[in-house]
Enzyme design. Sequence first.
Site, PDB file in Angstrom:
ATOM      1  N   GLY A 196       2.464   2.567  10.761  1.00 27.37           N
ATOM      2  CA  GLY A 196       3.418   3.663  10.587  1.00 27.37           C
ATOM      3  C   GLY A 196       4.115   4.093  11.863  1.00 27.37           C
ATOM      4  O   GLY A 196       4.757   5.137  11.902  1.00 27.37           O
ATOM      5  N   ASN A 256       0.865  -1.181   0.000  1.00 23.35           N
ATOM      6  CA  ASN A 256       0.000   0.000   0.000  1.00 23.35           C
ATOM      7  C   ASN A 256       0.902   1.232   0.000  1.00 23.35           C
ATOM      8  O   ASN A 256       1.458   1.589   1.040  1.00 23.35           O
ATOM      9  CB  ASN A 256      -0.904  -0.025   1.242  1.00 23.35           C
ATOM     10  CG  ASN A 256      -1.779   1.206   1.351  1.00 23.35           C
ATOM     11  OD1 ASN A 256      -1.809   2.035   0.436  1.00 23.35           O
ATOM     12  ND2 ASN A 256      -2.484   1.347   2.460  1.00 23.35           N
ATOM     13  N   TRP A 257       1.033   1.823  -1.168  1.00 25.62           N
ATOM     14  CA  TRP A 257       1.935   2.990  -1.287  1.00 25.62           C
ATOM     15  C   TRP A 257       1.335   4.234  -0.633  1.00 25.62           C
ATOM     16  O   TRP A 257       2.028   5.240  -0.469  1.00 25.62           O
ATOM     17  CB  TRP A 257       2.225   3.301  -2.755  1.00 25.62           C
ATOM     18  CG  TRP A 257       3.109   2.303  -3.444  1.00 25.62           C
ATOM     19  CD1 TRP A 257       3.607   1.139  -2.937  1.00 25.62           C
ATOM     20  CD2 TRP A 257       3.611   2.398  -4.793  1.00 25.62           C
ATOM     21  NE1 TRP A 257       4.384   0.508  -3.880  1.00 25.62           N
ATOM     22  CE2 TRP A 257       4.406   1.251  -5.020  1.00 25.62           C
ATOM     23  CE3 TRP A 257       3.460   3.335  -5.818  1.00 25.62           C
ATOM     24  CZ2 TRP A 257       5.045   1.033  -6.246  1.00 25.62           C
ATOM     25  CZ3 TRP A 257       4.089   3.110  -7.028  1.00 25.62           C
ATOM     26  CH2 TRP A 257       4.883   1.971  -7.237  1.00 25.62           C
ATOM     27  N   LYS A 258       0.053   4.205  -0.315  1.00 19.02           N
ATOM     28  CA  LYS A 258      -0.656   5.382   0.216  1.00 19.02           C
ATOM     29  C   LYS A 258      -0.428   6.578  -0.721  1.00 19.02           C
ATOM     30  O   LYS A 258      -0.293   6.374  -1.933  1.00 19.02           O
ATOM     31  CB  LYS A 258      -0.225   5.662   1.664  1.00 19.02           C
ATOM     32  CG  LYS A 258      -0.349   4.392   2.532  1.00 19.02           C
ATOM     33  CD  LYS A 258      -0.240   4.624   3.999  1.00 19.02           C
ATOM     34  CE  LYS A 258      -0.384   3.293   4.733  1.00 19.02           C
ATOM     35  NZ  LYS A 258      -0.353   3.431   6.172  1.00 19.02           N
ATOM     36  N   GLY A 314       4.963   1.632   4.654  1.00 17.66           N
ATOM     37  CA  GLY A 314       6.265   2.280   4.476  1.00 17.66           C
ATOM     38  C   GLY A 314       7.332   1.412   3.826  1.00 17.66           C
ATOM     39  O   GLY A 314       8.052   1.867   2.926  1.00 17.66           O
ATOM     40  N   GLU A 322      -7.148   4.581   7.620  1.00 13.37           N
ATOM     41  CA  GLU A 322      -7.030   6.012   7.261  1.00 13.37           C
ATOM     42  C   GLU A 322      -8.290   6.500   6.545  1.00 13.37           C
ATOM     43  O   GLU A 322      -8.686   7.658   6.689  1.00 13.37           O
ATOM     44  CB  GLU A 322      -5.763   6.219   6.407  1.00 13.37           C
ATOM     45  CG  GLU A 322      -4.506   6.111   7.269  1.00 13.37           C
ATOM     46  CD  GLU A 322      -3.299   5.494   6.581  1.00 13.37           C
ATOM     47  OE1 GLU A 322      -3.232   5.480   5.347  1.00 13.37           O
ATOM     48  OE2 GLU A 322      -2.403   5.001   7.312  1.00 13.37           O
ATOM     49  N   GLU A 371      -5.259  -4.739  10.597  1.00 13.71           N
ATOM     50  CA  GLU A 371      -4.289  -3.669  10.791  1.00 13.71           C
ATOM     51  C   GLU A 371      -4.640  -2.901  12.065  1.00 13.71           C
ATOM     52  O   GLU A 371      -5.468  -1.967  12.021  1.00 13.71           O
ATOM     53  CB  GLU A 371      -4.311  -2.706   9.602  1.00 13.71           C
ATOM     54  CG  GLU A 371      -3.944  -3.353   8.281  1.00 13.71           C
ATOM     55  CD  GLU A 371      -3.361  -2.347   7.296  1.00 13.71           C
ATOM     56  OE1 GLU A 371      -2.277  -2.632   6.764  1.00 13.71           O
ATOM     57  OE2 GLU A 371      -3.954  -1.276   7.078  1.00 13.71           O
TER      58      GLU A 371
HETATM   59  P1  13P Z   1       3.026   0.619   7.692  1.00 16.67           P
HETATM   60  O1  13P Z   1       3.558  -0.670   7.101  1.00 16.67           O
HETATM   61  O2  13P Z   1       3.734   1.841   7.193  1.00 16.67           O
HETATM   62  O3  13P Z   1       2.917   0.536   9.174  1.00 16.67           O
HETATM   63  O4  13P Z   1       1.519   0.788   7.153  1.00 16.67           O
HETATM   64  C1  13P Z   1       0.644  -0.271   7.251  1.00 16.67           C
HETATM   65  C2  13P Z   1      -0.558   0.018   6.433  1.00 16.67           C
HETATM   66  O5  13P Z   1      -1.341   0.894   6.755  1.00 16.67           O
HETATM   67  C3  13P Z   1      -0.764  -0.760   5.207  1.00 16.67           C
HETATM   68  O6  13P Z   1      -2.041  -0.584   4.705  1.00 16.67           O
END
Ligand code: 13P
Length: 253
Positions: free
Chosen positions: A170, A9-11, A233, A96, A164
């Site tokens: 994060g 997930n690159w967000k 990340g 999110e 999650e």
């Molecule tokens: P991180 O791996 O940055 O903690 O994020 C997890 C996430 O939200 C994947 O959807």
Amino acid sequence: MKQIVIAANWKMNTNLNEAIDLVTSLKKLLSSSVKATTIICPPFVYLPEINSILKDSNIYVGAQNMYFEEKGAFTGEISPSMVANFCKFVILGHSERRSIFGESNELINKKVHAALVNDLTPILCVGESQKEREEGLAEKIIHEQLTVGLNQIDNIENVQIAYEPVWAIGTGIAATPELANEIMDGTIKSTLKSLYNDEQVERVPLLYGGSVNSDNIEEYVSMPGINGALVGGASLKSEEFSLIVTKAESVIH
Ligand code: 13P
């Protein structure tokens, strides 16, 4: 053989050149990876480009979100069939989306229906906040996210679930593999088994997400109730992400 799924997930990260470089590099690094299902979820605007780079590869493309309506006056939204032009998967109900954009379980349920109608595999995200965990509400919250999110969904075997915990996203504070497994093999599986038959439930990949990296991935996928990971990340660096995939694959015998 245990199913392994690793999704990136690159967000809201990368510019176009970085996105192209990242995915081109991953395509090379993962060209011989065949045991895991690998999925890259870039921002919407890069989907056509990324899809064309990955067309002849073993890596799938996913979207990070979508709306449930097919078309119309929904300024700024993307429909399921628009997503389906470029993707096989779609992340839905990410924490999110829930916390920043106010998405409810009911809205997410509509999106899950719309994804399935459009032959997209939804990756439905669930998980409790720090406060909910401290108040002893984690199991209740996850149960509700699943029962409402999957309301009237029959073909659960075409859905993937990502656990999650919000406090692990994060933050670098990953849930211990034992805690993740307790929720996933326990709460999530028992909720699914109250809604579907055991055979269907065993086919649903369960992914853990929250501060996953190449140092901890093996511990997660070695757990009986964990099939893979949704990575934030650590998915933004090609070497690191490809290491996550290959290490995850190494636990399959
Ligand atoms: P991180 O791996 O940055 O903690 O994020 C997890 C996430 O939200 C994947 O959807």
